[in-house]
Scaffold this active site. Structure first.
Site, PDB file in Angstrom:
ATOM      1  N   TYR A   1      -0.963   9.803   4.559  1.00 23.86           N
ATOM      2  CA  TYR A   1      -0.119   9.137   3.571  1.00 23.86           C
ATOM      3  C   TYR A   1       0.249  10.131   2.463  1.00 23.86           C
ATOM      4  CZ  TYR A   1      -2.387   5.156   5.883  1.00 23.86           C
ATOM      5  OH  TYR A   1      -2.898   4.275   6.814  1.00 23.86           O
TER       6      TYR A   1
ATOM      7  N   PRO B   1      -1.812  -6.313   9.224  1.00 19.65           N
ATOM      8  CA  PRO B   1      -2.469  -7.615   9.382  1.00 19.65           C
ATOM      9  C   PRO B   1      -1.539  -8.810   9.233  1.00 19.65           C
ATOM     10  CG  PRO B   1      -2.922  -6.737   7.214  1.00 19.65           C
ATOM     11  CD  PRO B   1      -2.191  -5.660   7.964  1.00 19.65           C
TER      12      PRO B   1
END
Length: 279
Positions: free
Chosen positions: A56, A203
Site C-alpha cells: 500500500y 468483506p
C-alpha cells in the site's frame, strides 16, 4: 451472544471488527489530513486491529499510520504484510518471497511503524517461484529473533496452510471472503478447526444486483444498511472471522463499526446464507 473479541495466536486479544487502512490516501495535503483523522477516529471508537501492507504505497500507508497513531495506545495491533516488491523487469510490482527481500521488508516496516517488534506479520502472497519452506522459514527465523511476534498468511489454499503449519505456527489467514463470495469456505473451515484468525479482505459484498436486492431487503427489515448487514453476517458466520472493512470517510467508518451491534435473526440469516453456495 456473538463474541466481540478474539485472541490471535491464543494470546493477543483484539476487537473482532477491525479496520483496513488500504484505502487511506497518503499524499501530502488535505486528503492525508483526512486519512489521519479517520485512523484516529477508528482508535477512538475502540478499534484494536488495523491492517496495512508494504504494497500500500510502498510503505507510505505504514508511515501514515505511524504519523497518526504513534505512540500507540495499549492494546492496538497494527498488522502489516510483506512479500510483494517492485522486482519486475521495469520496476513493476510482483510477488517476491526471496528470504533477503522478506527480511529487508520486515526491517523497513519496523522502522516505518516505529516499533521494535511487529506483533502480527503476514505474508502477502506465496511466491510460486520460491519454496514455501524458504518463505515461511524466514518468517519463523525472524520470530525467533524477536522481530515479529506471530505469523500470518494471505490468499492461501487449505493445502498451503497445512504445509506452512508444518514449519511454524500460523496465527492468521487473510483471504478474500464475503457474503456473496465464499470461494474460500474450506480455508475458513480449516481456520475455525485450528483456532486460526480468519481476516476476510473485501468483506463487503459486491455481488450481482439480484443478490444485493436480497441484502437490501434484509437491511430494510432490520433498520440497518446493506454494508452493516454484510459485516454482521460475517461476525455471525464464525467466531474466528475478523472483518477489516476499509474506508477513507469517518461516516462510513462509524457505519461499519456499528455493525457489531446488529443482531441478524435466524430467519434473515438463513435468507442470506442462501445467497452463495460454499466453495
Amino acid at each position: 451472544m456473538t463474541s466481540t473479541t478474539f485472541r490471535i495466536g491464543g494470546d493477543l486479544t483484539v476487537r473482532r471488527l477491525g479496520f483496513g487502512a488500504m484505502h487511506l490516501p497518503t499524499d501530502p495535503g488535505p486528503a492525508r489530513e483526512k486519512s489521519v483523522a479517520v485512523a484516529r477516529r477508528a482508535v477512538e471508537l475502540g478499534v484494536t486491529l488495523i491492517d496495512t501492507a508494504y504494497l500500500y504505497g510502498g510503505g507510505a500507508n505504514e508511515e501514515l499510520l505511524a504519523d497518526a497513531l504513534h505512540p500507540y495506545p495499549d492494546g492496538l495491533l497494527i498488522t502489516t504484510k510483506v512479500g510483494v516488491a517492485r522486482s519486475g523487469p521495469s520496476g513493476e510490482w510482483k510477488l517476491d518471497g526471496r528470504p533477503a527481500v522478506l527480511r529487508d521488508q520486515v526491517e523497513q516496516a519496523l522502522r516505518r511503524l516505529r516499533v521494535e517488534r511487529i506483533e502480527l506479520l503476514q505474508l502477502h502472497r506465496i511466491d510460486p517461484e520460491i519454496p514455501l519452506a524458504d518463505q515461511v522459514g524466514t518468517l519463523r527465523d525472524l520470530r525467533a529473533e524477536g522481530r515479529i511476534g506471530r505469523i500470518g498468511l494471505s490468499e492461501v489454499t487449505v493445502d498451503e496452510l497445512d504445509e506452512a503449519r508444518k514449519i511454524v505456527d500460523i496465527a492468521s489467514v487473510q483471504n478474500r471472503y464475503n457474503l456473496l463470495d465464499r470461494e474460500h469456505e474450506p480455508v475458513l473451515a480449516a481456520c475455525e478447526a485450528a483456532g486460526i484468525a480468519f481476516l476476510p479482505w473485501r468483506p463487503v459484498a459486491r455481488g450481482e444486483s439480484g443478490a444485493r436486492a436480497e441484502i437490501a431487503a434484509v437491511a430494510a427489515a432490520l433498520g440497518a444498511t446493506p454494508t452493516q448487514v454484510a459485516l454482521a453476517w460475517l461476525l455471525g458466520r464464525s467466531p474466528v472471522v475478523l472483518p477489516i472493512p476499509g474506508t477513507a470517510r469517518i461516516d462510513h467508518l462509524e457505519e461499519n463499526l456499528a455493525a457489531e451491534h446488529l443482531d441478524i435473526p435466524a430467519v434473515h440469516r438463513a435468507r442470506l446464507d442462501r445467497l452463495a453456495e460454499p466453495g
